[in-house]
Write a protein that holds these residues in place. Structure first.
Motif, mmCIF file in Angstrom:
data_model
loop_
_atom_site.group_PDB
_atom_site.id
_atom_site.type_symbol
_atom_site.label_atom_id
_atom_site.label_comp_id
_atom_site.label_asym_id
_atom_site.label_seq_id
_atom_site.Cartn_x
_atom_site.Cartn_y
_atom_site.Cartn_z
ATOM 1 N N LYS A 17 0.829 -1.201 0.000
ATOM 2 C CA LYS A 17 0.000 0.000 0.000
ATOM 3 C C LYS A 17 0.865 1.253 0.000
ATOM 4 O O LYS A 17 0.590 2.228 -0.691
ATOM 5 C CB LYS A 17 -0.919 -0.018 1.234
ATOM 6 C CG LYS A 17 -2.027 1.032 1.182
ATOM 7 C CD LYS A 17 -2.977 0.830 2.337
ATOM 8 C CE LYS A 17 -4.111 1.847 2.288
ATOM 9 N NZ LYS A 17 -5.072 1.660 3.377
ATOM 10 N N ARG A 18 1.982 1.220 0.787
ATOM 11 C CA ARG A 18 2.882 2.359 0.824
ATOM 12 C C ARG A 18 3.546 2.562 -0.539
ATOM 13 O O ARG A 18 3.620 3.682 -1.044
ATOM 14 C CB ARG A 18 3.951 2.161 1.908
ATOM 15 C CG ARG A 18 3.425 2.327 3.329
ATOM 16 C CD ARG A 18 4.584 2.505 4.282
ATOM 17 N NE ARG A 18 5.431 1.317 4.329
ATOM 18 C CZ ARG A 18 5.249 0.297 5.149
ATOM 19 N NH1 ARG A 18 4.221 0.303 5.986
ATOM 20 N NH2 ARG A 18 6.077 -0.735 5.146
ATOM 21 N N ILE A 19 4.031 1.458 -1.143
ATOM 22 C CA ILE A 19 4.668 1.559 -2.453
ATOM 23 C C ILE A 19 3.664 2.035 -3.492
ATOM 24 O O ILE A 19 3.962 2.884 -4.338
ATOM 25 C CB ILE A 19 5.270 0.199 -2.863
ATOM 26 C CG1 ILE A 19 6.432 -0.174 -1.934
ATOM 27 C CG2 ILE A 19 5.763 0.238 -4.307
ATOM 28 C CD1 ILE A 19 6.968 -1.579 -2.151
ATOM 29 N N GLY A 20 2.432 1.493 -3.413
ATOM 30 C CA GLY A 20 1.387 1.902 -4.345
ATOM 31 C C GLY A 20 1.060 3.378 -4.222
ATOM 32 O O GLY A 20 0.886 4.065 -5.221
ATOM 33 N N SER A 21 1.004 3.877 -2.981
ATOM 34 C CA SER A 21 0.705 5.293 -2.766
ATOM 35 C C SER A 21 1.803 6.172 -3.359
ATOM 36 O O SER A 21 1.524 7.226 -3.948
ATOM 37 C CB SER A 21 0.559 5.576 -1.269
ATOM 38 O OG SER A 21 -0.517 4.842 -0.732
ATOM 39 N N ALA A 263 -0.893 0.413 -19.126
ATOM 40 C CA ALA A 263 -1.521 1.240 -18.091
ATOM 41 C C ALA A 263 -1.426 0.588 -16.723
ATOM 42 O O ALA A 263 -1.096 1.244 -15.728
ATOM 43 C CB ALA A 263 -2.983 1.492 -18.454
ATOM 44 N N ALA A 264 -1.699 -0.720 -16.661
ATOM 45 C CA ALA A 264 -1.657 -1.429 -15.379
ATOM 46 C C ALA A 264 -0.247 -1.456 -14.805
ATOM 47 O O ALA A 264 -0.049 -1.232 -13.605
ATOM 48 C CB ALA A 264 -2.193 -2.854 -15.554
ATOM 49 N N VAL A 265 0.747 -1.703 -15.663
ATOM 50 C CA VAL A 265 2.134 -1.786 -15.192
ATOM 51 C C VAL A 265 2.654 -0.407 -14.799
ATOM 52 O O VAL A 265 3.335 -0.253 -13.769
ATOM 53 C CB VAL A 265 3.037 -2.428 -16.262
ATOM 54 C CG1 VAL A 265 4.505 -2.384 -15.848
ATOM 55 C CG2 VAL A 265 2.617 -3.874 -16.508
ATOM 56 N N ILE A 266 2.354 0.605 -15.596
ATOM 57 C CA ILE A 266 2.746 1.973 -15.243
ATOM 58 C C ILE A 266 2.142 2.359 -13.900
ATOM 59 O O ILE A 266 2.775 3.047 -13.092
ATOM 60 C CB ILE A 266 2.301 2.962 -16.345
ATOM 61 C CG1 ILE A 266 3.126 2.748 -17.613
ATOM 62 C CG2 ILE A 266 2.431 4.401 -15.871
ATOM 63 C CD1 ILE A 266 2.583 3.479 -18.825
ATOM 64 N N GLY A 267 0.919 1.887 -13.650
ATOM 65 C CA GLY A 267 0.240 2.199 -12.397
ATOM 66 C C GLY A 267 0.713 1.400 -11.204
ATOM 67 O O GLY A 267 0.232 1.618 -10.086
ATOM 68 N N ILE A 278 -6.095 -0.526 -8.396
ATOM 69 C CA ILE A 278 -6.971 -0.077 -9.477
ATOM 70 C C ILE A 278 -6.716 1.398 -9.763
ATOM 71 O O ILE A 278 -6.597 1.806 -10.923
ATOM 72 C CB ILE A 278 -8.450 -0.294 -9.111
ATOM 73 C CG1 ILE A 278 -8.738 -1.775 -8.822
ATOM 74 C CG2 ILE A 278 -9.359 0.213 -10.232
ATOM 75 C CD1 ILE A 278 -8.530 -2.692 -9.987
ATOM 76 N N LEU A 279 -6.610 2.205 -8.706
ATOM 77 C CA LEU A 279 -6.378 3.640 -8.888
ATOM 78 C C LEU A 279 -5.080 3.887 -9.639
ATOM 79 O O LEU A 279 -5.019 4.727 -10.547
ATOM 80 C CB LEU A 279 -6.340 4.342 -7.526
ATOM 81 C CG LEU A 279 -6.032 5.844 -7.560
ATOM 82 C CD1 LEU A 279 -7.062 6.592 -8.401
ATOM 83 C CD2 LEU A 279 -5.986 6.415 -6.139
ATOM 84 N N GLY A 280 -4.020 3.145 -9.290
ATOM 85 C CA GLY A 280 -2.751 3.305 -9.984
ATOM 86 C C GLY A 280 -2.872 2.978 -11.464
ATOM 87 O O GLY A 280 -2.331 3.692 -12.319
ATOM 88 N N ALA A 281 -3.593 1.901 -11.788
ATOM 89 C CA ALA A 281 -3.765 1.504 -13.188
ATOM 90 C C ALA A 281 -4.548 2.565 -13.968
ATOM 91 O O ALA A 281 -4.228 2.853 -15.125
ATOM 92 C CB ALA A 281 -4.482 0.161 -13.259
ATOM 93 N N ILE A 282 -5.558 3.142 -13.336
ATOM 94 C CA ILE A 282 -6.338 4.186 -14.008
ATOM 95 C C ILE A 282 -5.491 5.430 -14.225
ATOM 96 O O ILE A 282 -5.587 6.093 -15.263
ATOM 97 C CB ILE A 282 -7.607 4.521 -13.189
ATOM 98 C CG1 ILE A 282 -8.509 3.284 -13.106
ATOM 99 C CG2 ILE A 282 -8.355 5.683 -13.815
ATOM 100 C CD1 ILE A 282 -8.865 2.650 -14.440
ATOM 101 N N LEU A 283 -4.636 5.742 -13.266
ATOM 102 C CA LEU A 283 -3.717 6.867 -13.454
ATOM 103 C C LEU A 283 -2.737 6.568 -14.591
ATOM 104 O O LEU A 283 -2.366 7.462 -15.352
ATOM 105 C CB LEU A 283 -2.949 7.150 -12.155
ATOM 106 C CG LEU A 283 -3.760 7.784 -11.026
ATOM 107 C CD1 LEU A 283 -2.942 7.843 -9.739
ATOM 108 C CD2 LEU A 283 -4.222 9.191 -11.419
#
Length: 329
Positions: A17-21, A263-267, A278-283
């Protein structure tokens, strides 16, 4: 031993979660920086029409990105999503032209897409093939089905009733229904992936399948149903595209899997499984959309656009590889 395994698994989601944020915050900063730069480079970028066009362009693909992200987290990948999107379009369109009402035809198209996911899930979990090979074969087979159904000829669906066309072309108080559906799908699955206990099994399976299995998780069931989910969402996207364009082309969606996976990998979704949001992939999808819009406004050749997208994907995979090397085992 079991307690230690479960204890380790309880800690890892917090680190993800920290890395994702961090990844999400970085993507937001990059997107904002690009928007500022483009506001000086082109007077047409910061316009309501351009932003609406960008939102419409990635909203339907964003539905597919949701399924792909969850599949990547579980350790799989689906190269057939573009073909499945097309399959849902041409099957639903053919059934409509044959006399079935568009809603029933669309439901049949979505269920058939889910069935494709079931078949691929069977070969992955029962036969023992990996997702890459299975979905590669699925991509070719399903594209062949699209050509067989249409005989290689695009289907004109201009006789679709207005109520059905509204799904892809209409709006509610100025907000297109396509964007509303997209936001709803993203919101539901982002919430479930972050909060639902059942979906933690996706992270556990993708991070360490053996440990998850020893902990009592039926990993094959998790992989099977996530594969079905990815194909089903691709089917939903296909129906929306049919409603939006009023046509079904057997070559539609060729290369779409590149944008979806990129998109998913960039996110932040790892190709090794076990992490992603999911939020990362959409970004990530938003970043690609901004890049594409910028290149179009700057009159960059379409050939260069594909190369630039490929470079962005390579950079994202390199970052993912670097983060995985540093991740504690």
């Amino acid at each position: 031993m079991l307690a230690d395994t479960l204890g380790t698994k309880a800690v890892r989601p917090r680190s993800w979660k920290r890395i994702g944020s961090m990844r999400e915050a970085g993507l937001i900063a990059i997107i904002l920086a690009l928007c500022v730069a483009m506001s000086f480079a082109s007077p047409h970028f910061l316009t309501l029409g351009n932003f609406r066009a960008m939102l419409m362009s990635f909203s339907v693909e964003g539905v597919v990105v949701v399924g792909m992200t969850i599949l990547l987290i579980v350790g799989g990948i689906d190269l057939s999503v573009g073909s499945v999107v097309c399959f849902a379009m041409v099957l639903s369109g053919s059934l409509f032209l044959a006399g079935l009402d568009p809603w029933s035809a669309s439901l049949t198209g979505i269920l058939a897409s889910a069935l494709i996911g079931c078949v691929m899930g069977f070969f992955v979990t029962v036969v023992g093939l990996n997702h890459f090979i299975t979905s590669l074969a699925g991509m070719v087979i399903v594209r062949g089905l699209c050509l067989i159904i249409t005989k290689g000829t695009p289907l004109s669906l201009f006789t679709l009733p207005p109520a059905f066309k509204a799904v892809g072309q209409g709006s509610f108080h100025g907000v297109p229904y396509v964007i509303i559906i997209f936001v709803a799908v993203v919101g539901i699955f982002d919430f479930l992936l972050r909060r639902a206990t059942a979906l933690r099994k996706v992270f556990y399976t993708g991070s360490n399948e053996k440990a998850a299995l020893y902990s009592g998780i039926r990993t094959n069931h998790v992989k099977f149903w996530v594969t079905v989910l990815c194909s089903t969402l691709a089917g939903v996207a296909g129906v929306i595209y049919m409603s939006r364009f009023g046509a079904a082309t057997p070559t539609f969606g060729v290369g779409m899997e590149l944008n979806i996976i990129a998109a998913a990998v960039i996110g932040g979704a790892s190709l090794n499984g076990g992490s992603g949001t999911i939020l990362g992939a959409i970004l990530g999808m938003a970043l690609l959309s901004v890049v594409t819009s910028s290149l179009v406004l700057l009159n960059v050749s379409v050939y260069w656009q594909d190369m630039i997208k490929g470079c962005i994907l390579l950079a994202a995979v390199s970052v993912d590889h670097f983060l995985n090397k540093r991740k504690p085992s």
